[in-house]
Design a protein around this motif. Structure first.
Motif, PDB file in Angstrom:
ATOM      1  N   ILE A 123     -12.982  -4.693  -0.906  1.00 42.02           N
ATOM      2  CA  ILE A 123     -12.830  -4.517  -2.357  1.00 42.02           C
ATOM      3  C   ILE A 123     -11.732  -5.438  -2.886  1.00 42.02           C
ATOM      4  N   ALA A 124     -10.629  -5.543  -2.130  1.00 42.71           N
ATOM      5  CA  ALA A 124      -9.513  -6.401  -2.554  1.00 42.71           C
ATOM      6  C   ALA A 124      -9.952  -7.857  -2.656  1.00 42.71           C
ATOM      7  N   ARG A 125     -10.744  -8.307  -1.691  1.00 38.57           N
ATOM      8  CA  ARG A 125     -11.215  -9.705  -1.736  1.00 38.57           C
ATOM      9  C   ARG A 125     -12.094  -9.947  -2.958  1.00 38.57           C
ATOM     10  N   ALA A 126     -12.958  -8.979  -3.286  1.00 39.73           N
ATOM     11  CA  ALA A 126     -13.816  -9.123  -4.468  1.00 39.73           C
ATOM     12  C   ALA A 126     -12.982  -9.188  -5.747  1.00 39.73           C
ATOM     13  N   LEU A 127     -11.954  -8.360  -5.824  1.00 40.79           N
ATOM     14  CA  LEU A 127     -11.098  -8.352  -7.015  1.00 40.79           C
ATOM     15  C   LEU A 127     -10.310  -9.655  -7.128  1.00 40.79           C
ATOM     16  N   ARG A 128      -9.784 -10.134  -6.012  1.00 42.39           N
ATOM     17  CA  ARG A 128      -9.029 -11.389  -6.037  1.00 42.39           C
ATOM     18  C   ARG A 128      -9.922 -12.565  -6.428  1.00 42.39           C
ATOM     19  N   ALA A 129     -11.187 -12.495  -6.019  1.00 44.40           N
ATOM     20  CA  ALA A 129     -12.118 -13.586  -6.328  1.00 44.40           C
ATOM     21  C   ALA A 129     -12.710 -13.451  -7.721  1.00 44.40           C
ATOM     22  N   GLY A 130     -12.417 -12.346  -8.407  1.00 43.25           N
ATOM     23  CA  GLY A 130     -12.978 -12.137  -9.733  1.00 43.25           C
ATOM     24  C   GLY A 130     -14.458 -11.795  -9.704  1.00 43.25           C
ATOM     25  N   LYS A 149      -3.018   9.069   1.837  1.00 44.88           N
ATOM     26  CA  LYS A 149      -3.799   8.583   0.687  1.00 44.88           C
ATOM     27  C   LYS A 149      -2.966   7.693  -0.225  1.00 44.88           C
ATOM     28  N   THR A 150      -1.830   8.187  -0.664  1.00 47.72           N
ATOM     29  CA  THR A 150      -1.015   7.446  -1.625  1.00 47.72           C
ATOM     30  C   THR A 150      -0.513   6.144  -1.030  1.00 47.72           C
ATOM     31  N   PHE A 151      -0.016   6.183   0.196  1.00 52.74           N
ATOM     32  CA  PHE A 151       0.527   4.979   0.826  1.00 52.74           C
ATOM     33  C   PHE A 151      -0.550   3.907   0.992  1.00 52.74           C
ATOM     34  N   VAL A 152      -1.719   4.311   1.485  1.00 47.66           N
ATOM     35  CA  VAL A 152      -2.784   3.336   1.746  1.00 47.66           C
ATOM     36  C   VAL A 152      -3.314   2.743   0.446  1.00 47.66           C
ATOM     37  N   LEU A 153      -3.503   3.567  -0.588  1.00 48.18           N
ATOM     38  CA  LEU A 153      -4.031   3.041  -1.849  1.00 48.18           C
ATOM     39  C   LEU A 153      -3.020   2.128  -2.541  1.00 48.18           C
ATOM     40  N   LYS A 154      -1.734   2.420  -2.412  1.00 46.67           N
ATOM     41  CA  LYS A 154      -0.731   1.510  -2.969  1.00 46.67           C
ATOM     42  C   LYS A 154      -0.719   0.191  -2.186  1.00 46.67           C
ATOM     43  N   ALA A 155      -0.884   0.268  -0.873  1.00 46.09           N
ATOM     44  CA  ALA A 155      -0.970  -0.961  -0.078  1.00 46.09           C
ATOM     45  C   ALA A 155      -2.198  -1.776  -0.486  1.00 46.09           C
ATOM     46  N   PHE A 156      -3.281  -1.091  -0.815  1.00 50.46           N
ATOM     47  CA  PHE A 156      -4.483  -1.779  -1.306  1.00 50.46           C
ATOM     48  C   PHE A 156      -4.193  -2.527  -2.606  1.00 50.46           C
TER      49      PHE A 156
END
Length: 395
Positions: A123-130, A149-156
């Motif tokens: 998901i992060a790669r898709a967002l970075r690529a627009g 949950k909170t730690f991992v989603l903030k790292a995302f």
């Protein structure tokens, strides 16, 4: 060419560069500024997507190729500066109504949940690529307390390079003010996208019944407006809602449907000694990157830590570090062993089992579940959920 000459081409209504530009205007300007830089068209498209709300002057200061950059990766530095500028703009428009979320660590600092980090990295790669076509409208993180949950989603968020805000106190005692505050927040968030809106303990904000009674329907109207905004497909790839809860059964059912929170990610306590050791190792790296613990000794220690949450493991490691720093004659493995003998984790097994079964029943993909749940038939999931609810809540 001067900035004013260029602005006359791209900003028909404003030669001074002091007016926010459309995305196509921003892309055209950035492409000119990048000149013959490597991958200029792709970078121009990317930067145009994340400089929403910014003026030509501000964009030139960030992207202008002769500008000195203080880090080894100029693109990352530009992203950091864009996020800082967005923060200034949003704070100016929504002072006191939202607060910024500024994660310092990425997904590399997460251990023991590779299947989840792989999903989030995609998901992060898709967002970075627009790539808005592959971006979810929203994420729902479910699972028992202390599962990370909170730690991992903030790292995302850090990995995706997203600016992020959390809704603060936009409610008001004055008639109509709450709705006006919400509209202000939503309009600003939409203008500043791509951005993430983080809602922790979502069951409190979106619980069944629409909030407290006796408020003349304000809570119901607020939730209805938020749901309307969350399902607006124009926001895909621009505004990402992230909700976290350990009680998804308390959420308004309509908020969980695909098209609002359409990617549901379940979190569980680590099942194996190897996974618990990976979490402990990640915690050690975060607090003291110079320490190395023998992996075999660490896994042997973690064999006896079944049922420990991520938060329990972090507390145990911190206790071990305290012992180690006080007595350097110890190895880190010995210090962790002493901490394990001393540490008392909280025991709420019935409620944890219930929250685990809620996470199983809510997940959007079986591949995100631990092996013990992955092939479980739906009928058995529902039966186990009813039994766990009865033990935890007495009903």
């Amino acid at each position: 060419r001067s900035l004013c000459d260029w602005s006359s081409d791209v900003c028909s209504s404003d030669l001074s560069g002091n007016q926010a530009m459309s995305e196509s205007e921003r892309e055209k300007l950035i492409l000119q500024l990048l000149g013959s830089a490597p991958d200029a068209p792709q970078r121009a498209k990317r930067f145009a997507g994340i400089t929403a709300g910014m003026t030509a002057d501000e964009i030139v200061k960030l992207v202008e190729p002769t500008k000195s950059v203080p880090c080894d990766d100029p693109e990352e530095d530009v992203l950091r500066l864009i996020q800082a500028r967005k923060r200034e703009l949003i704070e100016k428009e929504c002072a006191g109504l939202i607060e910024f979320v500024e994660p310092k660590l990425g997904l590399a600092s997460v251990g023991g949940v590779d299947h989840i980090t792989d999903e989030l990295m995609g998901i992060a790669r898709a967002l970075r690529a627009g790539d808005t076509k592959l971006s979810p409208m929203g994420l729902l993180a479910v699972g028992p307390m202390g599962a990370g949950k909170t730690f991992v989603l903030k790292a995302f968020l850090k990995e995706a390079g997203l600016s992020a805000v959390a809704l603060k106190n936009f409610r008001s005692k004055w008639v109509g003010s709450t709705e006006r505050n919400l509209e202000r927040v939503l309009a600003t968030v939409k203008a500043m996208g791509p951005i993430a809106v983080l809602i922790d303990e979502g069951d409190r904000s979106f619980g069944n019944g629409g909030g407290e009674g006796g408020d003349d329907g304000t809570s119901s109207r607020v939730i209805a407006r938020l749901k309307e905004f969350m399902s607006d497909t124009d926001n895909r790839g621009h505004v990402l809602f992230i909700m976290l809860t350990n009680r998804p059964d308390k959420l308004d059912t309509d908020i969980k449907r695909p098209g609002r929170l359409d990617r549901k990610i379940p979190f569980f306590y680590a099942d194996t000694a190897q996974a618990r050791a990976a979490i402990a190792t990640a915690v050690l790296r975060r607090y003291d990157g110079t320490l190395v613990c023998d992996q075999a000794e660490l896994e042997a220690l973690c064999e006896g830590l079944g049922g420990y949450s991520n938060a329990d493991l972090e507390a145990l490691v911190l206790l071990g570090l305290d012992y180690f720093w006080r007595d350097p004659s110890m190895t880190i493995a010995q210090a962790l062993q002493k901490a394990s003998a001393d540490f008392m984790p909280p025991q709420e097994r019935d409620m944890i089992d219930f929250m685990e079964m809620l996470a199983v029943s809510e997940t959007s993909r079986r591949s995100l579940l631990p092996e013990r749940f992955r092939s479980m038939p739906l009928e058995e999931i529902q039966r186990k959920l009813r039994e766990a609810r009865s033990r935890a809540l007495g009903r």
